[in-house]
Design an enzyme around this catalytic site. Structure first.
Site, PDB file in Angstrom:
ATOM      1  CG  ASP A 232      -1.931  -1.079   1.263  1.00  0.00           C
ATOM      2  OD1 ASP A 232      -2.086  -1.760   0.233  1.00  0.00           O
ATOM      3  OD2 ASP A 232      -2.583  -1.263   2.298  1.00  0.00           O
ATOM      4  CG  ASP A 387     -11.258  -1.603  -0.617  1.00  0.00           C
ATOM      5  OD1 ASP A 387     -10.326  -2.394  -0.440  1.00  0.00           O
ATOM      6  OD2 ASP A 387     -11.206  -0.662  -1.429  1.00  0.00           O
TER       7      ASP A 387
HETATM    8  O1  1PR Z   1     -10.437   3.263  -5.138  1.00  0.00           O
HETATM    9  O2  1PR Z   1      -9.582   2.607  -7.356  1.00  0.00           O
HETATM   10  O3  1PR Z   1      -8.579   4.539  -6.149  1.00  0.00           O
HETATM   11  O4  1PR Z   1      -8.212   2.207  -5.389  1.00  0.00           O
HETATM   12  C1  1PR Z   1      -7.677   2.437  -4.126  1.00  0.00           C
HETATM   13  C2  1PR Z   1      -7.057   1.159  -3.680  1.00  0.00           C
HETATM   14  O5  1PR Z   1      -6.390   1.403  -2.453  1.00  0.00           O
HETATM   15  C3  1PR Z   1      -8.072   0.060  -3.428  1.00  0.00           C
HETATM   16  O6  1PR Z   1      -7.570  -1.120  -3.992  1.00  0.00           O
HETATM   17  C4  1PR Z   1      -8.118  -0.080  -1.909  1.00  0.00           C
HETATM   18  O7  1PR Z   1      -8.218  -1.433  -1.536  1.00  0.00           O
HETATM   19  C5  1PR Z   1      -6.784   0.465  -1.479  1.00  0.00           C
HETATM   20  N1  1PR Z   1      -6.832   1.182  -0.188  1.00  0.00           N
HETATM   21  C6  1PR Z   1      -7.372   2.395   0.000  1.00  0.00           C
HETATM   22  N2  1PR Z   1      -7.193   2.758   1.285  1.00  0.00           N
HETATM   23  C7  1PR Z   1      -6.542   1.771   1.895  1.00  0.00           C
HETATM   24  C8  1PR Z   1      -6.124   1.748   3.289  1.00  0.00           C
HETATM   25  O8  1PR Z   1      -5.577   0.757   3.783  1.00  0.00           O
HETATM   26  N3  1PR Z   1      -6.379   2.832   4.004  1.00  0.00           N
HETATM   27  N4  1PR Z   1      -5.698  -0.365   1.203  1.00  0.00           N
HETATM   28  C9  1PR Z   1      -6.319   0.768   0.968  1.00  0.00           C
HETATM   29  C10 1PR Z   1      -6.165  -1.529   1.008  1.00  0.00           C
HETATM   30  C11 1PR Z   1      -5.843  -3.601   1.866  1.00  0.00           C
HETATM   31  C12 1PR Z   1      -4.864  -4.507   1.328  1.00  0.00           C
HETATM   32  C13 1PR Z   1      -3.914  -4.957   2.401  1.00  0.00           C
HETATM   33  C14 1PR Z   1      -4.493  -6.272   2.850  1.00  0.00           C
HETATM   34  C15 1PR Z   1      -3.523  -7.147   3.536  1.00  0.00           C
HETATM   35  N5  1PR Z   1      -5.363  -2.276   1.762  1.00  0.00           N
HETATM   36  O9  1PR Z   1      -4.186  -3.948   0.301  1.00  0.00           O
HETATM   37  O10 1PR Z   1      -2.703  -4.983   1.805  1.00  0.00           O
HETATM   38  O11 1PR Z   1      -5.597  -6.010   3.692  1.00  0.00           O
HETATM   39  O12 1PR Z   1      -3.111  -6.590   4.733  1.00  0.00           O
HETATM   40  P1  1PR Z   1      -2.605  -7.495   5.919  1.00  0.00           P
HETATM   41  O13 1PR Z   1      -1.955  -8.692   5.341  1.00  0.00           O
HETATM   42  O14 1PR Z   1      -1.612  -6.621   6.636  1.00  0.00           O
HETATM   43  O15 1PR Z   1      -3.801  -7.802   6.748  1.00  0.00           O
HETATM   44  P2  1PR Z   1      -9.269   3.209  -6.007  1.00  0.00           P
END
Ligand code: 1PR
Length: 531
Positions: A232, A387
């Site tokens: 991320d 999400d």
């Molecule tokens: O909406 O098309 O601009 O895409 C934004 C992207 O950013 C989406 O794919 C969304 O999932 C991601 N995103 C947005 N905010 C966050 C955040 O964490 N605040 N991250 C985020 C998503 C989830 C996974 C993470 C897993 C594994 N993060 O990517 O890596 O949950 O984590 P773990 O193994 O530590 O539990 P758009």
């Protein structure tokens, strides 16, 4: 000097980078005559069958390609380029192929397997080939929905086959003309070795190794479960682009954005440690515009110089009008990512808005980001990042959404829940559930689901099997299980409890709590097929 037939579709940068990594220089085909005069030609196939053939026709490359092949000058075709050797494909009815080989390319038909085939699979070699010198039976990376079989009259071309529900042709070779269905440039060191053999054999005749010696006894090949490292990425308060990690999507610790390292460096580390794939999510992409966000494009460009496994990038893929009134389509944004080295793009927020419209009207307008990108680059290049977060209800009748009976009851003892999709990184919940989103996006042309889970993210408590099974049973495209991995055993659990094709983790890898090698070893010890 290697000549590359870059007809402007998809991730040709990776092929270019792989050739350079092997110590050769690359020049591009600029006009039809270059195809005939090149010493050594590589024809990468990216995109759908129709768009590949259309571009070849547009640039008047079809005739010289056919002539080059007939005159047995060295050619290496990759992926759709293998398919282009045939007369046509079910993928693009009515579009003529190069017709070197007889027959049509057909879609995979085995209904119990997800289509596209995305991942690492084996090959059985059917004849001697110098290109496989030093090959030790490693799995190679495939990504395709359509597959080739050879007409009996073309049997002499048969080089390799692979099984995915059915047996298909994964390599053809006759004289100096070779084509692979797999991507050598995305198949780690084993793939680079094969590519190197092709390039080398044009300089000095390489050693030929017997097929028997290479693949041992022929057996059914199996696709591996993939282990994906996710980064991320966002800019922190000091303006530095960092890899961060949230707890249930909250990436701040004592007010500061967590900084877990530099994206390019971490990606290289994960490649070297054996990750099957790397995903970058530009998590503030919903508010920044990626085409102005050059650092993110640079991350991809730099990463693809040293990382030879598939790269996915997400964040901000949508249409946009900049401050000068210039309009960009989602396809423009995605194309920029592909040109920078991405193999797949992932769409988050925009997929929710698209699915909501589609559910309202049932009409495929052809204008959504999913449709536009899928038509040009193929379904396999379009990932939907979901999400979701749990919403508990007492009874299924209390909501119009798809519910499950859960073994993890809610705060008031509720036994049912639905999974609410969110946009803008979990900031806003929508009137849309994960099954509605996944199945609508599949219908619109998406090729894979990246299934996050806000409740589980960063908890180290294991994957949410209920969510994964719920969504998996609603689609026939591959599903990547994400969020909650806390140990190597959690990967075994998710592959036992669900049919997910891949499992993704972030925190445990960034914090060096569990090395990727340990995950792989544990999976192998428990009988899970790995690369
Ligand atoms: O909406 O098309 O601009 O895409 C934004 C992207 O950013 C989406 O794919 C969304 O999932 C991601 N995103 C947005 N905010 C966050 C955040 O964490 N605040 N991250 C985020 C998503 C989830 C996974 C993470 C897993 C594994 N993060 O990517 O890596 O949950 O984590 P773990 O193994 O530590 O539990 P758009």
């Amino acid at each position: 000097m290697i000549t590359l037939l870059d007809y402007g579709a998809g991730n040709v940068r990776s092929v270019r980078n792989a050739i350079r990594k092997l110590g050769y220089t690359v020049q591009d085909v600029k006009c039809p005559a270059d195809i005939l005069s090149a010493d050594c030609l590589i024809f990468p196939g990216v995109g759908s069958y129709g768009s590949v053939m259309e571009r070849l026709q547009r640039d008047c490359f079809v005739e010289p390609l056919i002539e080059r092949i007939h005159s047995d000058k060295p050619v290496l075709g990759i992926c759709v380029a293998l398919q282009a050797l045939f007369e046509g494909s079910e993928e693009s009815p009515g579009v003529a192929g190069l017709s070197i080989l007889k027959g049509q390319i057909k879609r995979f038909t085995e209904s119990s397997l997800s289509v596209p085939q995305i991942g690492w699979n084996g090959v059985n070699l059917h004849k001697q080939s110098a290109l496989f010198a030093g090959y030790n039976g490693e799995k190679l990376y495939f990504v395709h929905s359509y597959r080739a079989t050879l007409d009996e009259s073309d049997e002499e071309w048969l080089l390799a086959t692979t099984n995915y529900g059915e047996e298909f042709v994964s390599g053809v070779q006759k004289g100096n003309v070779t084509a692979f269905q797999f991507h050598p440039e995305k198949s780690g060191s084993a793939g680079l070795n094969i590519l190197g053999n092709y390039l080398k054999s044009k300089k000095d005749d390489a050693i030929t190794v017997s097929a028997k010696e290479l693949s041992g006894s022929q057996k059914e090949t199996k696709i591996a479960k993939r282990v994906i490292a996710c980064l991320d990425v966002r800019t922190n308060d000091n303006g530095d682009l960092v890899v961060t990690k949230g707890d249930q999507y909250d990436v701040r610790d004592k007010g500061e954005v967590r900084n877990l390292g530099k994206p390019v460096k971490l990606a290289k580390r994960y490649y070297e440690e054996g990750a099957d794939e790397i995903t970058f999510l530009n998590i503030t992409g919903f508010r920044d515009f990626p085409m102005k966000d050059q650092p993110m494009l640079e991350v991809l460009q730099k990463t693809s110089e040293n990382v030879f496994v598939p790269l996915t990038i997400g964040g901000g893929i949508r249409e946009f009008t900049d401050s000068n009134g210039k309009e960009y389509t989602a396809l423009d944004v995605a194309s920029e990512y592909f040109r920078s080295g991405a193999d797949k793009i992932s769409i988050g927020s925009d997929a929710c808005y698209t699915a909501e419209e589609y559910l309202k009207t049932g009409i495929k307008t052809g204008k959504s980001s999913i449709e536009q990108i899928s038509i040009v680059y193929g379904a396999q290049a379009v990932v939907i990042s979901v999400d979701p977060r749990r919403v508990y209800v007492k009874n299924p009748e209390d909501t119009d959404h798809n519910t499950i009976k859960t073994v993890v009851p809610g705060p008031e003892g509720e036994e049912y829940c639905w999974y609410q999709c969110t946009v803008m990184g979990g900031r806003e919940g929508r009137d849309l559930d994960a099954v509605q989103l996944a199945s609508s996006c599949e219908a619109l042309g998406a090729g894979e689901i990246l299934l996050n889970c806000i409740d589980k993210d960063g908890t180290n408590s294991g994957f949410d099997f209920e969510l994964i099974n719920h969504v998996k049973s609603a689609v026939s495209i591959p599903v990547i299980a994400s969020s909650g991995a806390g140990s190597a055993a959690h990967f075994v659990d998710v592959f036992r409890a669900t049919d997910a094709e891949a499992a993704l983790a972030a925190g445990i890898f960034h914090r060096k709590e569990v090395p990727i090698a340990e995950v792989k070893e544990t999976l192998k010890d428990n009988g899970v097929e790995i690369r």
